[in-house]
Design an enzyme around this catalytic site. Structure first.
Site, PDB file in Angstrom:
ATOM      1  N   GLN A  96      47.210  47.354  33.659  1.00 30.47           N
ATOM      2  CA  GLN A  96      46.672  47.408  35.022  1.00 30.47           C
ATOM      3  C   GLN A  96      46.013  48.767  35.297  1.00 30.47           C
ATOM      4  OE1 GLN A  96      46.182  45.379  37.556  1.00 30.47           O
ATOM      5  NE2 GLN A  96      46.973  43.557  36.553  1.00 30.47           N
ATOM      6  N   SER A  97      45.370  49.318  34.296  1.00 28.97           N
ATOM      7  CA  SER A  97      44.751  50.644  34.418  1.00 28.97           C
ATOM      8  C   SER A  97      43.696  50.713  35.522  1.00 28.97           C
ATOM      9  CB  SER A  97      44.116  50.998  33.072  1.00 28.97           C
ATOM     10  OG  SER A  97      43.093  51.947  33.228  1.00 28.97           O
ATOM     11  N   ASN A  98      43.820  51.694  36.410  1.00 29.52           N
ATOM     12  CA  ASN A  98      42.777  51.958  37.413  1.00 29.52           C
ATOM     13  C   ASN A  98      41.571  52.629  36.768  1.00 29.52           C
ATOM     14  OD1 ASN A  98      44.604  51.274  39.622  1.00 29.52           O
ATOM     15  ND2 ASN A  98      45.604  53.231  39.161  1.00 29.52           N
TER      16      ASN A  98
END
Ligand SMILES: *Cc1c(COP(=O)(O)O)cnc(C)c1O
Length: 393
Positions: A96-98
């Protein structure tokens, strides 16, 4: 906004992505009150937030964009340097990397293709209540909407600048592409720390403005403490270098330097993180005109490892409660991976401070200490964490 950067710093090429005005700083009235209600008396600290999540117009605004402002000129200079302009950006991150969303977004701005590697072993997937959803919603979905070629992988990233990706990059080159690699969080990029070094000058610019408008109630007329997440590290490291430079240019004999506290969000050892932050802040410091070795020392690095919880990206109940607290008081939306851990750290600091009369006065003996929370974004990961739910329901 004229930040009056010193000439060496001001000459470094920057491609503006954020608005031409500073990201907003505002008070958190109810969280300030909450901190005091746990302590003994009166208003001893004021809690403020700098809205890096509202600094510019692009998708899911967050802290990586400031880093890219200094990396984009390097991307655009590749053609001159190596004869061929990049055709695509390639990066990696946790599931879920921004960061990857912000890379996918600048690929749109620059009209480049984008490959995003999402590591299933990094982040909250292991413990997610709904694993199917976790790899589909939130930032995974946004990456796809932004046109990135999303590749979910079981490979581990090594945290190394080129690491396991060299075969992929070679493969892409064999296909005629010219890939430009950006490491996870863009911190290992030689220019990765400059964005937040500049942000230090922006914060000081805003302090001056707030003094003119009498927004600081009493106290030191500046942010004595600054709280920020420490993940890949160049946000914290850049701030340290920037404030170092600022305080060297405008020494203030009456006040100690502002204290910048990095709240760790992963289980990596604190001493390895201290080494990394020292290295990254010296790297940025050198570029903006500091004497890296003598101006930045281990004493400048303050890390707090008490709020990590289980691990990077894995939801814990204290962090979930902090997301809930910020939403239910000041209607401030945090994320469970980074900003909620920082908020927990700041609230804990504020309570400790208000609880003990002896430490309630700041260095000038004035009654109020101002603390600034850097909201680095990340709300777009929240809907993957469906288990963040008011505890009362
Ligand atoms: C990446 C990220 C951070 C951490 O910044 P680093 O420079 O990697 O330490 C903090 N908050 C959010 C929301 C992020 O996406």
């Amino acid at each position: 906004m004229n930040l009056n950067l010193p000439s060496q710093f001001g000459k470094i090429p920057r491609h503006a992505l954020s608005y031409s005005w500073p990201s907003p700083i505002h008070l958190l009235p109810k969280l300030t009150e909450t901190a005091h209600s746990q302590g003994q008396d009166g208003s001893r600290v004021a809690l403020w937030v700098k809205r890096e999540d509202q600094a510019g117009p692009l998708a899911c605004y967050g802290n990586k964009y400031r880093k890219f402002e200094y990396i984009i000129p390097d991307i655009l200079a590749q053609k001159q340097k190596h004869g061929r302009a990049p055709t695509m950006l390639v990066t990696e991150g946790g599931t879920q990397s921004n960061h990857t969303v912000q890379v996918a977004s600048i690929a749109r701005v620059l009209d480049l293709k984008c490959i995003v590697l999402l590591h299933k072993g990094i982040g909250g997937l292991r413990k997610a209540g709904d694993k199917e959803a976790f790899i589909k919603v939130g930032n995974v979905q946004l990456n796809r909407l932004l046109g990135a070629d999303v590749r979910l992988t079981d490979e581990r990233d090594t945290g190394d600048e080129k690491g396991p990706l060299i075969p992929l990059l070679d493969e892409l080159r064999a296909q005629g592409e010219v890939p430009y690699w950006i490491s996870s969080g863009a911190s290992l990029h030689p220019l990765g720390g400059l964005g937040y070094a500049r942000c230090a000058f922006e914060i000081e610019f805003q302090e001056q403005q707030m003094v003119r408008e009498a927004q600081f109630v009493t106290g030191t007329n500046r942010f004595d403490y600054i709280f920020v997440a420490c993940g890949s590290g160049s946000t914290l490291a850049g701030l340290i270098a920037g404030f170092k430079l600022l305080e060297k240019l405008k020494p203030d004999a009456d006040q100690p330097p502002r204290k910048i506290i990095g709240v760790l969000v992963s289980r990596k050892s604190r001493s390895s993180q201290e080494d990394r932050i020292l290295r990254l802040s010296r790297m940025a410091g050198q570029l903006v005109g500091l004497d890296a070795e003598t101006d930045i020392t281990p004493d400048d690095i303050h890390l707090d490892d008490r709020f990590v919880g289980h691990a990077y990206g894995i939801l814990d109940s204290d962090t979930a409660a902090t997301v809930e607290l910020a939403a239910s008081t000041d209607a401030l939306v945090l994320d469970p991976v980074y900003t909620a851990k920082v908020m927990r750290g700041m609230m804990c600091w504020a309570r400790d401070r208000t609880a003990s009369g002896a430490t309630s006065r700041n260095a000038l003996g004035k009654g109020l200490t101002n603390a600034l929370f850097i909201h680095t974004g990340g709300q777009s990961a929240l809907n993957a964490y469906a288990d963040v739910w008011p505890s009362s329901t």
